[in-house]
Design a protein around this motif. Structure first.
Motif, PDB file in Angstrom:
ATOM      1  N   ARG A  99      -3.061  -3.821  -9.087  1.00  0.00           N
ATOM      2  CA  ARG A  99      -3.497  -2.852  -8.507  1.00  0.00           C
ATOM      3  C   ARG A  99      -5.003  -3.609  -7.839  1.00  0.00           C
ATOM      4  N   TYR A 108      -1.856  -2.902  -3.865  1.00  0.00           N
ATOM      5  CA  TYR A 108      -1.267  -3.845  -4.875  1.00  0.00           C
ATOM      6  C   TYR A 108      -1.204  -5.142  -4.296  1.00  0.00           C
ATOM      7  N   GLU A 132       1.030   5.504  -1.961  1.00  0.00           N
ATOM      8  CA  GLU A 132       0.260   6.556  -2.634  1.00  0.00           C
ATOM      9  C   GLU A 132      -1.133   6.393  -3.011  1.00  0.00           C
ATOM     10  N   ASP A 133      -1.880   5.978  -1.849  1.00  0.00           N
ATOM     11  CA  ASP A 133      -3.410   6.029  -1.759  1.00  0.00           C
ATOM     12  C   ASP A 133      -3.866   4.676  -2.809  1.00  0.00           C
ATOM     13  N   LYS A 134      -3.058   3.886  -2.979  1.00  0.00           N
ATOM     14  CA  LYS A 134      -3.463   2.550  -3.913  1.00  0.00           C
ATOM     15  C   LYS A 134      -2.993   1.379  -3.040  1.00  0.00           C
ATOM     16  N   ALA A 154       0.756  -1.086  -0.056  1.00  0.00           N
ATOM     17  CA  ALA A 154      -0.137  -0.032  -0.067  1.00  0.00           C
ATOM     18  C   ALA A 154       0.994   1.171  -0.153  1.00  0.00           C
ATOM     19  N   TYR A 193      -6.893  -1.525  -5.217  1.00  0.00           N
ATOM     20  CA  TYR A 193      -7.796  -0.680  -4.730  1.00  0.00           C
ATOM     21  C   TYR A 193      -7.084   0.853  -4.994  1.00  0.00           C
TER      22      TYR A 193
END
Length: 218
Positions: free
Chosen positions: A213, A190, A186-188, A184, A215
């Motif tokens: 990815r 994987y 950068e607000d993502k 998790a 979310y």
């Protein structure tokens, strides 16, 4: 008196006042020691192999253990069939016989069944161990392994990647599941690895050999 602890398949480790203790099965040096001929400890035994350093955190895989020390060095012991201890699995290193320093400058780490993820203070992410389902996130496409297969991370820690680019971030959250891994930043989020039950949240039951990815979707 805060106690930090974790458990493996048949062994357990805990830290109390900066000191490390282990008990349970230790036929592969899971605790950092052996107890021949029994190869297990029925009561906690002090593991004093760190040259005066105190312990910050401990984590157990199936038959191996990692501990993070006060100087942010990472030490490992136990089964190393897939290089899961972060050491090349040469013939003499199939089992790491007692805690060995395997990395420095480690900010965070996480272990699965037979792999490990680490996050260093300079923002890089590395993995070591069994990559049968892609859980080491090294962009290697394959589905079966033996300990002599050069496609898994048997030569020590390897850089984790997304789209064949090494992961570097000022802030990371890493998590190694049994045979999967999550990242998790950068607000993502994987995910990669074992997914037969849809456990990666990708809308499928196919194992994911490449970091994907999760979310936010879309």
């Amino acid at each position: 008196n805060e106690i930090l602890f974790d458990v493996g398949e048949n062994h357990a480790m805990y830290i109390r006042q900066g000191k490390l203790y282990g008990y349970g099965k230790s036929d592969k040096y899971q605790t950092g020691k052996t107890n021949e001929p029994g190869s297990f400890y029925e009561e906690p035994v002090l593991i004093d192999e760190f040259g005066g350093l105190t312990c910050r955190r401990v984590a157990c895989g199936l038959n191996f253990t990692y501990v993070l020390m006060s100087d942010y060095s990472l030490w490992a012991t136990g089964e190393n069939t897939y290089g899961q201890c972060g050491v090349a699995n040469l013939e003499e290193n199939i089992v790491i016989k007692g805690f060995r320093k395997v990395r420095e400058n480690v900010k965070d780490f996480s272990v699965g069944y037979n792999h490990c993820l680490i996050y260093t203070f300079d923002g890089r992410v590395f993995s070591a161990g069994n990559n049968q389902f892609g859980q080491c996130a090294t962009e290697e496409n394959f589905a079966r392994l033996s300990r002599n297969d050069n496609n898994h991370s048997s030569k020590g820690f390897t850089s984790c990647k997304i789209d064949n680019v090494s992961i570097v971030s000022d802030f990371m959250y890493i998590h190694a599941g049994g045979n999967s891994s999550f990242f998790a930043f950068e607000d993502k989020i994987y995910a990669v690895g074992f997914n037969a039950h849809g456990n990666l949240g990708l809308g499928s039951t196919e194992n994911m050999l490449l970091n994907t990815r999760v979310y936010p979707a879309g």
